[in-house]
Design a protein around this motif. Structure first.
Motif, PDB file in Angstrom:
ATOM      1  N   GLU A   9       0.815  -1.218   0.000  1.00  0.00           N
ATOM      2  CA  GLU A   9       0.000   0.000   0.000  1.00  0.00           C
ATOM      3  C   GLU A   9       0.850   1.272   0.000  1.00  0.00           C
ATOM      4  OE1 GLU A   9      -0.318  -1.815   4.221  1.00  0.00           O
ATOM      5  OE2 GLU A   9      -0.326  -2.507   2.130  1.00  0.00           O
ATOM      6  N   ASP A  10       2.153   1.152   0.263  1.00  0.00           N
ATOM      7  CA  ASP A  10       3.036   2.313   0.178  1.00  0.00           C
ATOM      8  C   ASP A  10       3.351   2.692  -1.260  1.00  0.00           C
ATOM      9  OD1 ASP A  10       3.290   2.448   2.975  1.00  0.00           O
ATOM     10  OD2 ASP A  10       5.021   1.114   2.994  1.00  0.00           O
ATOM     11  N   ILE A  11       3.158   1.759  -2.189  1.00  0.00           N
ATOM     12  CA  ILE A  11       3.511   1.987  -3.588  1.00  0.00           C
ATOM     13  C   ILE A  11       2.396   2.793  -4.266  1.00  0.00           C
ATOM     14  CG2 ILE A  11       4.228   0.931  -5.749  1.00  0.00           C
ATOM     15  CD1 ILE A  11       6.032   0.303  -3.359  1.00  0.00           C
ATOM     16  N   ARG A  20       4.142   7.094   5.533  1.00  0.00           N
ATOM     17  CA  ARG A  20       3.592   8.134   6.395  1.00  0.00           C
ATOM     18  C   ARG A  20       3.628   7.774   7.878  1.00  0.00           C
ATOM     19  NH1 ARG A  20       0.334   8.003   1.778  1.00  0.00           N
ATOM     20  NH2 ARG A  20       0.221  10.003   0.663  1.00  0.00           N
ATOM     21  N   ASP A  21       4.004   6.541   8.225  1.00  0.00           N
ATOM     22  CA  ASP A  21       3.921   6.189   9.644  1.00  0.00           C
ATOM     23  C   ASP A  21       5.047   6.859  10.422  1.00  0.00           C
ATOM     24  OD1 ASP A  21       6.071   3.822  10.431  1.00  0.00           O
ATOM     25  OD2 ASP A  21       5.564   3.865   8.305  1.00  0.00           O
ATOM     26  N   LEU A  28      14.139   7.903   9.672  1.00  0.00           N
ATOM     27  CA  LEU A  28      14.782   8.560   8.537  1.00  0.00           C
ATOM     28  C   LEU A  28      15.414   9.884   8.954  1.00  0.00           C
ATOM     29  CD1 LEU A  28      12.165   7.955   5.699  1.00  0.00           C
ATOM     30  CD2 LEU A  28      14.516   7.118   5.726  1.00  0.00           C
ATOM     31  N   ARG A  29      14.692  10.655   9.769  1.00  0.00           N
ATOM     32  CA  ARG A  29      15.198  11.971  10.152  1.00  0.00           C
ATOM     33  C   ARG A  29      16.305  11.878  11.200  1.00  0.00           C
ATOM     34  NH1 ARG A  29       9.605  13.089  10.499  1.00  0.00           N
ATOM     35  NH2 ARG A  29       9.815  13.056  12.756  1.00  0.00           N
ATOM     36  N   ASN A  58       9.242  15.258   4.904  1.00  0.00           N
ATOM     37  CA  ASN A  58       8.791  16.255   5.870  1.00  0.00           C
ATOM     38  C   ASN A  58       8.175  15.533   7.058  1.00  0.00           C
ATOM     39  OD1 ASN A  58       6.043  15.605   5.148  1.00  0.00           O
ATOM     40  ND2 ASN A  58       6.263  16.967   3.354  1.00  0.00           N
ATOM     41  N   ASP A  59       7.504  16.258   7.924  1.00  0.00           N
ATOM     42  CA  ASP A  59       6.958  15.642   9.136  1.00  0.00           C
ATOM     43  C   ASP A  59       5.796  14.705   8.850  1.00  0.00           C
ATOM     44  OD1 ASP A  59       8.800  16.990  10.657  1.00  0.00           O
ATOM     45  OD2 ASP A  59       7.442  18.631  11.201  1.00  0.00           O
ATOM     46  N   GLN A  60       5.202  14.809   7.685  1.00  0.00           N
ATOM     47  CA  GLN A  60       4.017  14.007   7.371  1.00  0.00           C
ATOM     48  C   GLN A  60       4.315  12.796   6.494  1.00  0.00           C
ATOM     49  OE1 GLN A  60       3.771  17.605   7.112  1.00  0.00           O
ATOM     50  NE2 GLN A  60       3.080  17.357   9.235  1.00  0.00           N
ATOM     51  N   GLN A  61       5.322  12.876   5.632  1.00  0.00           N
ATOM     52  CA  GLN A  61       5.555  11.759   4.730  1.00  0.00           C
ATOM     53  C   GLN A  61       6.947  11.834   4.114  1.00  0.00           C
ATOM     54  OE1 GLN A  61       2.363  12.423   1.863  1.00  0.00           O
ATOM     55  NE2 GLN A  61       3.822  13.222   0.368  1.00  0.00           N
ATOM     56  N   ALA A  62       7.355  10.680   3.569  1.00  0.00           N
ATOM     57  CA  ALA A  62       8.582  10.595   2.782  1.00  0.00           C
ATOM     58  C   ALA A  62       8.225   9.927   1.467  1.00  0.00           C
ATOM     59  CB  ALA A  62       9.645   9.781   3.515  1.00  0.00           C
ATOM     60  N   THR A  63       8.841  10.406   0.394  1.00  0.00           N
ATOM     61  CA  THR A  63       8.564   9.875  -0.929  1.00  0.00           C
ATOM     62  C   THR A  63       9.861   9.380  -1.558  1.00  0.00           C
ATOM     63  OG1 THR A  63       6.753  11.452  -1.198  1.00  0.00           O
ATOM     64  CG2 THR A  63       7.556  10.365  -3.189  1.00  0.00           C
TER      65      THR A  63
END
Length: 237
Positions: A9-11, A20-21, A28-29, A58-63
Motif C-alpha cells: 500500500e506504500d507503492i 507516512r507512519d 529517517l530523520r 517532511n513531518d508528514q511523509q517521505a517519498t
C-alpha cells in the motif's frame, strides 16, 4: 533500520513509494539523517530489494523514487522454531533476533512452566508481533515475514502437529542434561524445540523424545531464552 521495508500500500500509482507512519519517518530523520537526493536501501514486503532515491521528506511523509528492485532477500534458515512462550519482554526481543537470523516458521507453545498470564499479554496481539518481525527484517535487510503460530496445548501439538513437521525435518530438543551436545553445521531441515526459562518438565521431554526428537544441550551454563535461541541457531546453521 538497515532496510526501509515498504508495504504494497506504500507503492503509488506511478510506481514510486510514499510512507507516512511516524516510526519510519522518525528513523529517517533522526538516525539516517536523510535528505532529498539520498539513496537508501528499500524492499517490498515479500518481494525484492534495491536502492531508491529519497525525493521528499517532511513531518508528514517521505517519498521515494524506486528504480526496478531486483535484489532477492537473503535465504531463510531451514528451521521451524518451536518456542515455549517466553515472558512478554523477552518475547519481543527474541522475535526480533530470530527474524534477523532468518527464521521463517515460529510456533509459540504452552508448556507446564509457562505462566498462563503470558497468554494474556498485549505482546501477542497480531499487530504487536508483526511490529517485532518487521524490526528484525529491517535490521537484517530481509523482506519475507515469518509465520507465527500460537499453540496453547502441549499435548495436542505433540500428538497432532509435531509428527507432520518431523516427517520432513530432523527434530531437536534443547534441554539441559541431555547426553549429546548441540550439533554443528546442519545440512538438513530441522525442527528446533526450546523450552521456557525453567526448562521442560520430565514428562514433556519424554513426549518430545517419543515423538522422534533428539535431545541436545549447549553445555553446563543456563542461558536466558533469547541468548539460548541465538546460540543454538548460530551453531546449528
Amino acid at each position: 533500520m538497515n532496510l526501509i521495508l515498504l508495504s504494497p500500500e506504500d507503492i503509488t500509482a506511478d510506481g514510486n513509494a510514499t510512507i507516512r507512519d511516524p516510526r519510519r519517518l522518525r528513523h529517517l530523520r533522526e538516525v539516517h539523517r536523510a535528505a532529498p537526493g539520498q539513496h537508501l536501501t528499500v524492499g517490498v514486503a515479500g518481494g525484492a530489494m534495491g536502492r531508491a532515491e529519497l525525493t521528499a521528506l517532511n513531518d508528514q511523509q517521505a517519498t521515494f523514487h524506486c528504480a526496478p528492485l531486483t535484489q532477492t532477500p537473503p535465504p531463510a534458515l531451514p528451521v521451524h522454531l518451536v518456542l515455549a512462550l517466553p515472558r512478554p519482554r523477552m518475547l519481543a526481543r527474541t522475535l526480533e533476533h530470530v527474524t534477523a537470523l532468518g527464521v521463517k516458521d515460529i510456533t509459540l507453545l504452552h508448556t507446564r512452566r509457562v505462566e498462563k498470564s503470558y497468554w494474556q499479554s498485549p505482546e501477542l496481539a497480531a499487530e504487536k508481533i508483526r511490529r517485532h518481525l518487521v524490526l528484525g527484517l529491517e535490521q537484517a535487510r530481509d523482506t519475507v515475514l515469518p509465520e507465527v503460530t500460537l499453540r496453547r496445548g502441549f499435548r495436542p501439538f505433540v500428538e497432532d502437529v509435531l509428527p507432520g513437521l518431523l516427517s520432513t525435518r530432523r527434530g531437536l530438543v534443547a534441554h539441559p542434561g541431555m547426553a549429546n551436545a548441540c550439533p554443528r553445521g546442519l545440512r538438513e531441515p530441522a525442527v528446533l524445540v526450546v523450552g521456557p526459562e525453567g526448562g521442560f518438565i520430565d514428562w514433556e521431554v519424554e513426549r518430545l523424545l517419543a515423538a522422534g526428537c533428539e535431545g541436545m544441550h549447549l553445555g553446563p551454563r543456563i542461558l536466558r531464552v533469547e541468548t539460548a535461541v541465538t546460540a543454538l541457531l548460530s551453531r546449528l546453521f
